[in-house]
Design an enzyme around this catalytic site. Structure first.
Site, PDB file in Angstrom:
ATOM      1  N   SER A 207      11.475  35.828  24.530  1.00 57.35           N
ATOM      2  CA  SER A 207      10.012  35.878  24.462  1.00 57.35           C
ATOM      3  C   SER A 207       9.512  37.311  24.460  1.00 57.35           C
ATOM      4  O   SER A 207       8.561  37.637  23.767  1.00 57.35           O
ATOM      5  CB  SER A 207       9.368  35.173  25.660  1.00 57.35           C
ATOM      6  OG  SER A 207       9.812  33.868  25.782  1.00 57.35           O
TER       7      SER A 207
ATOM      8  N   GLU B  84      12.123  38.469  39.413  1.00 53.35           N
ATOM      9  CA  GLU B  84      11.458  39.695  38.985  1.00 53.35           C
ATOM     10  C   GLU B  84      11.451  40.776  40.062  1.00 53.35           C
ATOM     11  O   GLU B  84      11.489  41.972  39.746  1.00 53.35           O
ATOM     12  CB  GLU B  84      10.019  39.384  38.562  1.00 53.35           C
ATOM     13  CG  GLU B  84       9.914  38.429  37.363  1.00 53.35           C
ATOM     14  CD  GLU B  84      10.076  36.959  37.720  1.00 53.35           C
ATOM     15  OE1 GLU B  84      10.146  36.633  38.935  1.00 53.35           O
ATOM     16  OE2 GLU B  84      10.142  36.129  36.796  1.00 53.35           O
TER      17      GLU B  84
ATOM     18  N   PHE C 182       4.320  38.209  35.873  1.00 56.93           N
ATOM     19  CA  PHE C 182       5.435  38.267  36.823  1.00 56.93           C
ATOM     20  C   PHE C 182       6.045  39.655  36.949  1.00 56.93           C
ATOM     21  O   PHE C 182       6.666  39.960  37.956  1.00 56.93           O
ATOM     22  CB  PHE C 182       6.493  37.231  36.428  1.00 56.93           C
ATOM     23  CG  PHE C 182       5.898  35.898  36.077  1.00 56.93           C
ATOM     24  CD1 PHE C 182       5.038  35.272  36.970  1.00 56.93           C
ATOM     25  CD2 PHE C 182       6.154  35.282  34.868  1.00 56.93           C
ATOM     26  CE1 PHE C 182       4.442  34.049  36.646  1.00 56.93           C
ATOM     27  CE2 PHE C 182       5.568  34.064  34.536  1.00 56.93           C
ATOM     28  CZ  PHE C 182       4.716  33.444  35.427  1.00 56.93           C
TER      29      PHE C 182
ATOM     30  N   ARG D  19       1.683  38.153  23.237  1.00 59.00           N
ATOM     31  CA  ARG D  19       2.522  37.111  22.668  1.00 59.00           C
ATOM     32  C   ARG D  19       2.204  36.795  21.206  1.00 59.00           C
ATOM     33  O   ARG D  19       3.100  36.674  20.383  1.00 59.00           O
ATOM     34  CB  ARG D  19       2.367  35.827  23.489  1.00 59.00           C
ATOM     35  CG  ARG D  19       2.962  34.611  22.823  1.00 59.00           C
ATOM     36  CD  ARG D  19       2.727  33.333  23.614  1.00 59.00           C
ATOM     37  NE  ARG D  19       3.049  32.185  22.801  1.00 59.00           N
ATOM     38  CZ  ARG D  19       2.173  31.524  22.051  1.00 59.00           C
ATOM     39  NH1 ARG D  19       0.910  31.904  22.022  1.00 59.00           N
ATOM     40  NH2 ARG D  19       2.545  30.503  21.326  1.00 59.00           N
TER      41      ARG D  19
ATOM     42  N   ARG E 111       4.915  42.247  20.821  1.00 56.89           N
ATOM     43  CA  ARG E 111       6.205  42.188  21.521  1.00 56.89           C
ATOM     44  C   ARG E 111       7.365  42.519  20.602  1.00 56.89           C
ATOM     45  O   ARG E 111       8.419  42.988  21.058  1.00 56.89           O
ATOM     46  CB  ARG E 111       6.394  40.828  22.190  1.00 56.89           C
ATOM     47  CG  ARG E 111       6.318  39.642  21.239  1.00 56.89           C
ATOM     48  CD  ARG E 111       6.167  38.346  22.029  1.00 56.89           C
ATOM     49  NE  ARG E 111       5.794  37.236  21.175  1.00 56.89           N
ATOM     50  CZ  ARG E 111       6.537  36.143  20.984  1.00 56.89           C
ATOM     51  NH1 ARG E 111       7.704  36.030  21.578  1.00 56.89           N
ATOM     52  NH2 ARG E 111       6.124  35.178  20.216  1.00 56.89           N
TER      53      ARG E 111
HETATM   54  C1  TPP Z   1       7.790  33.792  38.488  1.00 60.26           C
HETATM   55  C2  TPP Z   1       8.077  33.280  37.125  1.00 60.26           C
HETATM   56  N1  TPP Z   1       8.940  33.950  36.335  1.00 60.26           N
HETATM   57  C3  TPP Z   1       9.199  33.509  35.089  1.00 60.26           C
HETATM   58  C4  TPP Z   1       8.607  32.391  34.599  1.00 60.26           C
HETATM   59  C5  TPP Z   1       8.874  31.923  33.180  1.00 60.26           C
HETATM   60  N2  TPP Z   1       9.667  30.694  33.202  1.00 60.26           N
HETATM   61  C6  TPP Z   1       9.120  29.474  33.092  1.00 60.26           C
HETATM   62  S1  TPP Z   1      10.226  28.230  33.201  1.00 60.26           S
HETATM   63  C7  TPP Z   1      11.516  29.325  33.365  1.00 60.26           C
HETATM   64  C8  TPP Z   1      12.923  28.846  33.490  1.00 60.26           C
HETATM   65  C9  TPP Z   1      13.095  27.929  34.619  1.00 60.26           C
HETATM   66  O1  TPP Z   1      14.330  27.286  34.541  1.00 60.26           O
HETATM   67  P1  TPP Z   1      14.552  25.931  35.340  1.00 60.26           P
HETATM   68  O2  TPP Z   1      13.947  26.056  36.683  1.00 60.26           O
HETATM   69  O3  TPP Z   1      15.993  25.604  35.298  1.00 60.26           O
HETATM   70  O4  TPP Z   1      13.700  24.874  34.534  1.00 60.26           O
HETATM   71  P2  TPP Z   1      14.206  23.985  33.281  1.00 60.26           P
HETATM   72  O5  TPP Z   1      14.770  24.910  32.258  1.00 60.26           O
HETATM   73  O6  TPP Z   1      15.244  23.056  33.783  1.00 60.26           O
HETATM   74  O7  TPP Z   1      12.974  23.295  32.805  1.00 60.26           O
HETATM   75  C10 TPP Z   1      11.037  30.641  33.351  1.00 60.26           C
HETATM   76  C11 TPP Z   1      11.873  31.828  33.470  1.00 60.26           C
HETATM   77  C12 TPP Z   1       7.700  31.721  35.452  1.00 60.26           C
HETATM   78  N3  TPP Z   1       7.042  30.623  35.067  1.00 60.26           N
HETATM   79  N4  TPP Z   1       7.475  32.175  36.707  1.00 60.26           N
END
Ligand code: TPP
Lengths: 292, 335
Positions: B40, B61, B86, B170, B13
């Protein structure tokens, strides 16, 4: 001195409690989170600590109907963790409710463990209602469950689901909201963990979701705004949902809980860098001292 | 051919992130969209360098993919990257219609691919994107083998007009290509000459293929190792030559055995020059939590499986099997 981690085998009953009784439970859960993430060496500290108070009331305050000895009991209420990355808080909660031994918390995220990095339905961990982790899908699954209960089986079961606030940037979340409003799912309780943090920064900067309460109102929800660390407000919010459900209000309920990412551990509080990081040994020690 | 040496370890990456910056410097119509995991998949490098050409779309996405199409239809070279789970699947319809069918200049990065995502578990371990993406008409699909090749491939897809998908990972993985190693989209690289068996690999498994070839040489077996970094358009000539010269083929990929690199190679071989083939990859299973290297072993993605498959392929060749196996092998085929 090296940090030695042990998990007590203490469990808690699910019953109506006075607000102040929840702090002990929430502390136990927060300690489990720190310990299990420290051992796992990866995982999400911020959102798990931030939602521990909500989990304490939901599972140990007589809100949800469940039987840890009969996880498949067909009259149980269901909980779907749409924000799947927050599973360490759910894993601790389910262990403390007696679904399985707290021994399992030692092996979070390890090969062969039932405590997967994101909930895996294939692992058959009691209390897990679906695989989640691909954001946005869990809430839509919860809508499907609520539709099945209300519209087909016509039973009295309730469905609870928790999403993050970054998560609701996903389009499917709003398709789910539309369906919930459309089908008047007053058996659905949606909890929005509104810590205003996601991976890349503040939710308002990454992709603003605000005003989020107005959006839910437009989708025909009963919107309840609370402080997600105030036990009285959390209890009252769930009571309101239950009365919405019993009086057949004809609307789904959303509880918008203002929370603080990393709540309870001073150096993590309100810092989005703690979204997806575990504490190292030094940090875990300090955190556990603060959580005494 | 120069001796191939291990030059250290680095995540692929990083090559993607650095490649984007090179493109940004060269072309002022390159834009990048972020999906809340910019640190990431390393689009953060581009964001820091060219904040005015970086746009955060949030965790969305599907939207990011179609927004990229809108930028491309307005003369931009539009990149969007997320985890492969995703950016290849949540947005599958958008990839098919708005990107591939429109045939627009959008480049999708699929990061954190494969089993080596590790502890995050099955939901995040994309093992199916090669199958899906390579069936889309107009699409170019590259799966580079190390950090430097990922950087070269990122630049190359930026400079090639049309829909492209690049898959990377990763965790820190072996680096072994150099500035001198050629990289051309659609042209597979022969990393090691041999005439007993051809090992065709992509991504992380190229290094494992080299290790397997080294072990095979101790038994007097000379394996040809082909880095098949472009899955689409596939290098028919190099593959058919391998079949003709070696008489049997092993494919190796950090992906389901169904429909991935192995499937792509088999399509070429069956049509043009049928020889016995063996497939190394994940065998119709979801992944799970674990450490990356532990999972490589548990899911059979190391040089050892390649080595064993090579021996099996050679045995079948020597017994005179061409395409079909004997009935006793059918059971084994089902796995
Ligand atoms: C469809 C999808 N896209 C991206 C991700 C990667 N991802 C995991 S948690 C997250 C952020 C989520 O933010 P939030 O819902 O506010 O959770 P918090 O930071 O409060 O734990 C992302 C982008 C994922 N798990 N699923």
């Amino acid at each position: 001195m090296a940090l030695e981690v042990t998990f007590s085998d203490k469990t808690f009953d699910n019953k109506r409690r006075k607000p102040e009784e929840f702090s002990e439970i929430a502390l136990e859960i927060r300690r489990d989170i720190i310990k299990s993430l420290y051992l796992a060496k990866s995982g999400h500290s911020g959102g798990t600590l931030g939602t521990s108070d909500i989990f304490s009331v939901l599972f140990f305050g007589g809100v949800m109907k469940y039987n840890p000895k009969k996880p498949d009991w067909n009259e149980r209420d269901r909980f779907v963790l749409s924000a799947g990355h927050l599973c360490p808080v759910l894993y601790s909660t389910l262990a403390r409710a007696g679904y399985y031994s707290t021994e399992e918390l030692y092996r979070l995220r390890k090969y062969g463990s039932r405590l997967q990095g994101h909930p895996g339905f294939d692992m058959k961990l009691p209390g897990i209602e679906s695989s989640t982790g691909s954001l946005g899908q869990g809430i839509s699954i919860a809508v499907g469950m609520a539709m099945s209960d209300k519209l087909v089986d016509k039973n009295n079961r309730r469905v609870f689901a928790l999403t993050g606030d970054g998560e609701v940037e996903e389009g499917v979340v709003w398709e789910a909201a539309m369906a919930a409003g459309n089908y008047k799912l007053d058996n659905l309780c949606w909890i929005l963990d509104n810590n205003d943090c996601q991976i890349d920064g503040r939710v308002k900067d990454v992709m603003s979701i605000y005003p989020v309460d107005k959006k839910f109102e437009a989708f025909r929800f009963d919107v309840i705004n609370i402080d997600g660390h105030n036990y009285t407000e959390i209890i009252n919010a769930f009571n309101k949902f239950i009365s919405n459900n019993e009086s057949k209000i004809g609307k789904p309920t959303v509880i918008i809980a203002k929370t603080i990412m990393g709540k309870g551990v001073s150096f993590m509080e309100d810092k989005y860098i703690w979204h997806g990081n575990p504490p190292n040994e030094e940090q875990a020690k300090i955190a556990l001292e603060e959580l005494m | 051919m120069n001796e191939i040496k291990l030059l250290g370890k680095k995540p692929t990456r990083h090559g993607f992130g650095e490649g984007l910056v090179v493109l940004g410097e060269k072309y002022d119509n390159v834009i990048v969209l972020g999906g809340d995991i910019t640190g990431s998949v390393m689009t953060s490098y581009f964001q820091e360098r060219f904040p005015e050409r970086f746009f955060s779309i949030g965790v969305a996405e599907q939207n990011a993919t179609t927004i990229a199409a809108g930028f491309a239809l307005s003369g931009k070279i539009a990149f969007f990257a997320s985890y492969s789970a995703f950016s290849a699947f949540r947005n599958a319809d958008q990839l098919r219609i708005s990107i591939a069918y429109n045939d627009v200049n959008v480049k999708i990065g699929g990061g954190h691919s494969g089993i080596t995502v590790g502890p995050d578990g099955a939901t995040h371990q994309a093992l199916e994107e090669i199958s899906f993406v390579r069936t889309l008409p107009n699409m170019t699909l590259v799966v580079p083998c190390d950090y430097l090749e990922t950087k070269k491939a990122t630049i190359a897809i930026g400079e090639k007009f049309g829909p492209c998908f690049i898959r990377f990972g990763r965790s820190a993985v072996p680096m072994f290509t150099t500035d001198e190693t050629p990289f051309e989209i659609g042209k597979a690289n022969i990393l090691r000459e041999g005439k007993d068996v051809a090992i065709v690999a992509c991504g992380l498994l190229v290094w494992e293929a080299l290790l397997a070839a080294e072990e095979l040489s101790k038994k007097g077996i000379n394996a040809r190792v082909i880095n098949n970094h472009t899955i689409k358009p596939i290098d028919v000539e190099t593959l058919v030559n391998a079949a003709r010269d070696c008489g049997c083929i092993v494919t190796a990929e950090e992906h389901q055995v169904h429909g991935g690199l192995g499937g792509a190679v088999a399509e070429v071989i069956v049509k043009n020059y049928p020889v016995p083939m063996e497939f190394v990859g994940v065998r119709d299973k979801f992944g799970c939590s674990g450490e990356p290297e532990e999972l490589m072993v548990k899911f059979g993605l190391t040089w050892k499986e390649i080595y064993a498959s090579a021996l099996k392929a050679i045995e079948r060749k020597d017994k005179g099997f061409i395409g079909l196996r004997q009935v006793k092998d059918v059971e084994d085929y089902k796995e």
